[in-house]
Design a protein around this motif. Structure first.
Motif, PDB file in Angstrom:
ATOM      1  N   LEU A  31      50.293  40.516  44.696  1.00 44.94           N
ATOM      2  CA  LEU A  31      51.519  41.261  44.179  1.00 44.94           C
ATOM      3  C   LEU A  31      51.414  41.332  42.582  1.00 44.94           C
ATOM      4  CD1 LEU A  31      54.607  39.644  46.158  1.00 44.94           C
ATOM      5  CD2 LEU A  31      53.723  41.986  46.220  1.00 44.94           C
ATOM      6  N   PRO A  32      51.606  42.594  42.038  1.00 43.15           N
ATOM      7  CA  PRO A  32      51.611  42.409  40.391  1.00 43.15           C
ATOM      8  C   PRO A  32      52.650  41.702  39.822  1.00 43.15           C
ATOM      9  CG  PRO A  32      52.828  44.320  41.476  1.00 43.15           C
ATOM     10  CD  PRO A  32      52.440  43.634  42.610  1.00 43.15           C
ATOM     11  N   THR A  33      52.255  41.143  38.647  1.00 47.68           N
ATOM     12  CA  THR A  33      53.088  40.270  37.785  1.00 47.68           C
ATOM     13  C   THR A  33      54.131  41.057  36.910  1.00 47.68           C
ATOM     14  OG1 THR A  33      51.425  39.951  36.078  1.00 47.68           O
ATOM     15  CG2 THR A  33      51.048  38.178  37.732  1.00 47.68           C
ATOM     16  N   ARG A  34      54.909  40.648  36.305  1.00 48.49           N
ATOM     17  CA  ARG A  34      55.706  41.213  35.614  1.00 48.49           C
ATOM     18  C   ARG A  34      54.800  42.253  34.564  1.00 48.49           C
ATOM     19  NH1 ARG A  34      61.116  37.507  34.369  1.00 48.49           N
ATOM     20  NH2 ARG A  34      61.693  37.140  36.659  1.00 48.49           N
ATOM     21  N   PHE A  35      54.229  41.217  33.913  1.00 50.48           N
ATOM     22  CA  PHE A  35      53.202  42.125  33.135  1.00 50.48           C
ATOM     23  C   PHE A  35      52.269  43.195  33.623  1.00 50.48           C
ATOM     24  CE2 PHE A  35      48.949  42.048  30.507  1.00 50.48           C
ATOM     25  CZ  PHE A  35      49.544  43.104  29.488  1.00 50.48           C
ATOM     26  N   GLY A  36      51.790  42.931  34.692  1.00 55.55           N
ATOM     27  CA  GLY A  36      51.001  43.935  35.639  1.00 55.55           C
ATOM     28  C   GLY A  36      51.953  45.257  35.846  1.00 55.55           C
ATOM     29  N   LEU A  37      53.140  44.749  36.397  1.00 60.24           N
ATOM     30  CA  LEU A  37      54.027  46.053  36.796  1.00 60.24           C
ATOM     31  C   LEU A  37      54.418  46.712  35.637  1.00 60.24           C
ATOM     32  CD1 LEU A  37      55.615  47.195  39.183  1.00 60.24           C
ATOM     33  CD2 LEU A  37      57.591  45.562  38.633  1.00 60.24           C
ATOM     34  N   SER A  38      54.706  46.213  34.491  1.00 58.63           N
ATOM     35  CA  SER A  38      55.024  46.865  33.247  1.00 58.63           C
ATOM     36  C   SER A  38      53.810  47.756  32.958  1.00 58.63           C
ATOM     37  CB  SER A  38      55.438  45.981  32.138  1.00 58.63           C
ATOM     38  OG  SER A  38      56.548  45.221  32.443  1.00 58.63           O
ATOM     39  N   LEU A  69      43.835  47.452  36.770  1.00 58.13           N
ATOM     40  CA  LEU A  69      44.838  47.003  37.605  1.00 58.13           C
ATOM     41  C   LEU A  69      44.198  46.903  38.977  1.00 58.13           C
ATOM     42  CD1 LEU A  69      47.932  49.040  36.915  1.00 58.13           C
ATOM     43  CD2 LEU A  69      47.638  46.349  36.454  1.00 58.13           C
ATOM     44  N   LEU A  70      43.006  48.027  39.391  1.00 62.95           N
ATOM     45  CA  LEU A  70      42.353  47.726  40.655  1.00 62.95           C
ATOM     46  C   LEU A  70      41.402  46.589  40.540  1.00 62.95           C
ATOM     47  CD1 LEU A  70      41.819  51.601  41.583  1.00 62.95           C
ATOM     48  CD2 LEU A  70      43.368  49.902  42.530  1.00 62.95           C
ATOM     49  N   VAL A  71      40.528  46.479  39.303  1.00 65.45           N
ATOM     50  CA  VAL A  71      39.680  45.521  39.191  1.00 65.45           C
ATOM     51  C   VAL A  71      40.411  43.891  39.120  1.00 65.45           C
ATOM     52  CG1 VAL A  71      38.049  44.324  37.591  1.00 65.45           C
ATOM     53  CG2 VAL A  71      38.126  47.000  38.020  1.00 65.45           C
ATOM     54  N   ALA A  72      41.643  43.916  38.493  1.00 66.03           N
ATOM     55  CA  ALA A  72      42.491  42.794  38.569  1.00 66.03           C
ATOM     56  C   ALA A  72      42.705  42.294  39.735  1.00 66.03           C
ATOM     57  CB  ALA A  72      43.568  42.778  37.587  1.00 66.03           C
ATOM     58  N   VAL A  73      42.950  43.200  41.063  1.00 60.57           N
ATOM     59  CA  VAL A  73      43.328  42.951  42.521  1.00 60.57           C
ATOM     60  C   VAL A  73      42.085  42.395  43.013  1.00 60.57           C
ATOM     61  CG1 VAL A  73      43.721  44.140  44.740  1.00 60.57           C
ATOM     62  CG2 VAL A  73      44.846  44.789  42.709  1.00 60.57           C
ATOM     63  N   LEU A  74      40.789  42.797  42.569  1.00 64.50           N
ATOM     64  CA  LEU A  74      39.621  42.022  43.197  1.00 64.50           C
ATOM     65  C   LEU A  74      39.358  40.695  42.653  1.00 64.50           C
ATOM     66  CD1 LEU A  74      37.150  42.128  44.993  1.00 64.50           C
ATOM     67  CD2 LEU A  74      36.029  43.344  43.061  1.00 64.50           C
ATOM     68  N   MET A  75      39.663  40.664  41.255  1.00 60.65           N
ATOM     69  CA  MET A  75      39.395  39.479  40.645  1.00 60.65           C
ATOM     70  C   MET A  75      40.243  38.242  41.094  1.00 60.65           C
ATOM     71  SD  MET A  75      36.606  39.839  39.119  1.00 60.65           S
ATOM     72  CE  MET A  75      36.342  38.660  37.773  1.00 60.65           C
ATOM     73  N   ALA A  76      41.617  38.620  41.107  1.00 63.85           N
ATOM     74  CA  ALA A  76      42.658  37.856  41.664  1.00 63.85           C
ATOM     75  C   ALA A  76      42.535  37.206  43.117  1.00 63.85           C
ATOM     76  CB  ALA A  76      43.899  38.145  41.484  1.00 63.85           C
ATOM     77  N   LEU A 165      47.495  40.082  35.559  1.00 64.61           N
ATOM     78  CA  LEU A 165      47.993  41.378  35.957  1.00 64.61           C
ATOM     79  C   LEU A 165      48.612  41.173  37.571  1.00 64.61           C
ATOM     80  CD1 LEU A 165      45.859  43.902  34.247  1.00 64.61           C
ATOM     81  CD2 LEU A 165      47.995  43.071  33.497  1.00 64.61           C
ATOM     82  N   ILE A 166      47.621  40.400  38.142  1.00 63.61           N
ATOM     83  CA  ILE A 166      48.089  40.555  39.770  1.00 63.61           C
ATOM     84  C   ILE A 166      48.020  38.972  40.114  1.00 63.61           C
ATOM     85  CG2 ILE A 166      47.185  40.890  41.927  1.00 63.61           C
ATOM     86  CD1 ILE A 166      47.800  43.410  40.484  1.00 63.61           C
ATOM     87  N   ARG A 167      49.310  38.635  41.137  1.00 64.77           N
ATOM     88  CA  ARG A 167      49.230  37.365  41.520  1.00 64.77           C
ATOM     89  C   ARG A 167      48.588  37.127  42.814  1.00 64.77           C
ATOM     90  NH1 ARG A 167      53.002  33.300  39.991  1.00 64.77           N
ATOM     91  NH2 ARG A 167      54.138  34.771  38.663  1.00 64.77           N
ATOM     92  N   ALA A 168      47.488  36.538  43.145  1.00 63.16           N
ATOM     93  CA  ALA A 168      47.276  36.407  44.271  1.00 63.16           C
ATOM     94  C   ALA A 168      47.892  34.704  44.909  1.00 63.16           C
ATOM     95  CB  ALA A 168      45.594  35.975  44.471  1.00 63.16           C
ATOM     96  N   PHE A 169      48.540  34.921  45.869  1.00 66.95           N
ATOM     97  CA  PHE A 169      49.012  33.693  46.314  1.00 66.95           C
ATOM     98  C   PHE A 169      48.760  33.332  48.043  1.00 66.95           C
ATOM     99  CE2 PHE A 169      52.108  36.933  47.023  1.00 66.95           C
ATOM    100  CZ  PHE A 169      52.835  36.468  48.244  1.00 66.95           C
ATOM    101  N   ALA A 170      49.084  32.120  48.459  1.00 70.40           N
ATOM    102  CA  ALA A 170      49.040  31.867  49.833  1.00 70.40           C
ATOM    103  C   ALA A 170      49.729  30.619  50.132  1.00 70.40           C
ATOM    104  CB  ALA A 170      47.532  31.646  50.211  1.00 70.40           C
ATOM    105  N   TRP A 171      49.981  30.394  51.430  1.00 69.41           N
ATOM    106  CA  TRP A 171      50.675  29.359  51.905  1.00 69.41           C
ATOM    107  C   TRP A 171      49.905  28.629  52.807  1.00 69.41           C
ATOM    108  CZ3 TRP A 171      55.813  27.737  50.237  1.00 69.41           C
ATOM    109  CH2 TRP A 171      56.339  28.397  49.320  1.00 69.41           C
TER     110      TRP A 171
END
Length: 315
Positions: A31-38, A69-76, A165-171
């Motif tokens: 998901l995008p962070t607030r900074f990434g969404l802005s 942003l697309l590169v940030a998705v892959l890196m995250a 820019l992007i938050r990668a998360f898991a549970w």
């Protein structure tokens, strides 16, 4: 969001319990962070302006931000992909104390990972930098307010590296539990009573009644000291016997020591305190509970405290 807590609880209960977990494509969310969404909104505004005024540099800026942003998705995603998590057995604590949910993180790749972890209940945020091809132990604090077994909470881990820019998360739901012992409550009235002397033995009975070697306790007689172990390993150890040495007291810690009007938790707390006092003084003792007796043996402290923590009145 309305009902956010209820929805999260329902979703977490559907996750499988795992002692060992490896994060893959199906477990990682982005998901995008607030900074990434802005930044995405800025790129959209620049692109709309470029359409209206036909400014080529505005097109370049808009598509450059979108590419970032697309590169940030892959890196995250790479920050979590392939990460291995494992449960490490934890020690029990007393009610009202914070237990440590111990975990082991392993990075099988040559990528340095910047991670953050937190339990589903919130609390302390744990941050770590996991070097390439390395393992790192972590502990998440969990306050235990009730006696007995407590399941590890679900763990949320995420990363916004490297651009934020992007938050990668898991549970992850660890398949492990923590044990909370009763809170020790001083009981001076029964501290020095309810004991019986051990049976005397004739010389030569030691081999027949020998049980095991234990750590030397202050007050052990010279006859109990394992001199051969001391000579070979330079370690002071004492012989333990199935029956107690002559003249040594066996303290009785019994459920029946207390009046029937005393509530369950108060009885267990007083017995817990007496167990700790016997261990501290190096005294031999027997814990008697309805349906269970803990005799003197190796690891008696942990067995006695676990018996008190797990105790339920017979129905």
């Amino acid at each position: 969001m309305p009902f956010r807590k209820q929805l999260r609880g329902w979703w977490l209960r559907r996750l499988p319990l795992e002692a060992i977990c490896q994060l893959g494509q199906r477990r990682i969310y982005l998901l995008p962070t607030r900074f990434g969404l802005s930044l995405l909104l800025v790129a959209a505004a620049v692109w709309v302006g470029a359409l209206n005024y036909a400014v080529s540099l505005a097109y370049v800026l808009a598509f450059w931000v979108l590419g970032l942003l697309l590169v940030a998705v892959l890196m995250a995603y790479r920050q979590l992909a392939g990460l291995q998590l494992q449960v490490v057995p934890a020690e029990g604590v007393f009610v009202g104390q914070s237990a440590e949910c111990r975990l082991q993180l392993r990075n099988p790749s040559d990528l340095i990972r910047q991670l953050q972890l937190q339990s589903e209940h919130g609390g302390e945020l744990v941050s770590c930098t996991l070097a390439a091809m390395q393992e790192q132990p972590l502990a998440i604090a969990l306050l235990l307010q009730k006696r007995g077994w407590h399941a590890y909470p679900a763990i949320r881990l995420w990363s916004t590296a490297p651009f934020g820019l992007i938050r990668a998360f898991a549970w992850w739901r660890p398949d492990a539990s923590l044990l909370a012992y009763p809170l020790p409550l001083p009981d001076r009235e029964h501290q020095d009573c309810h004991h019986e002397n051990g049976r005397g033995r004739n010389h030569g009975d030691d081999e027949e009644d020998f049980s095991h070697l234990g750590e030397y306790r202050q007050g052990d007689t010279p006859r109990q000291i394992a001199w051969s172990v001391l000579a070979r390993r330079d370690v002071l150890a004492s012989k333990r016997f199935a029956s107690q040495p002559r003249g040594q007291a066996l303290h009785q810690l019994a459920w029946q020591d207390y009046p029937a009007l005393l509530d369950l938790e108060s009885r267990l707390s007083r017995l817990c305190w007496r167990v700790l006092q016997c261990e501290k003084a190096g005294q031999h003792y027997r814990l008697q509970l309805p349906g269970r007796v803990v005799e003197p043996q190796p690891g008696q402290r942990e067995l006695a405290l676990a018996a008190l923590a797990e105790f339920r009145l017979p129905t």
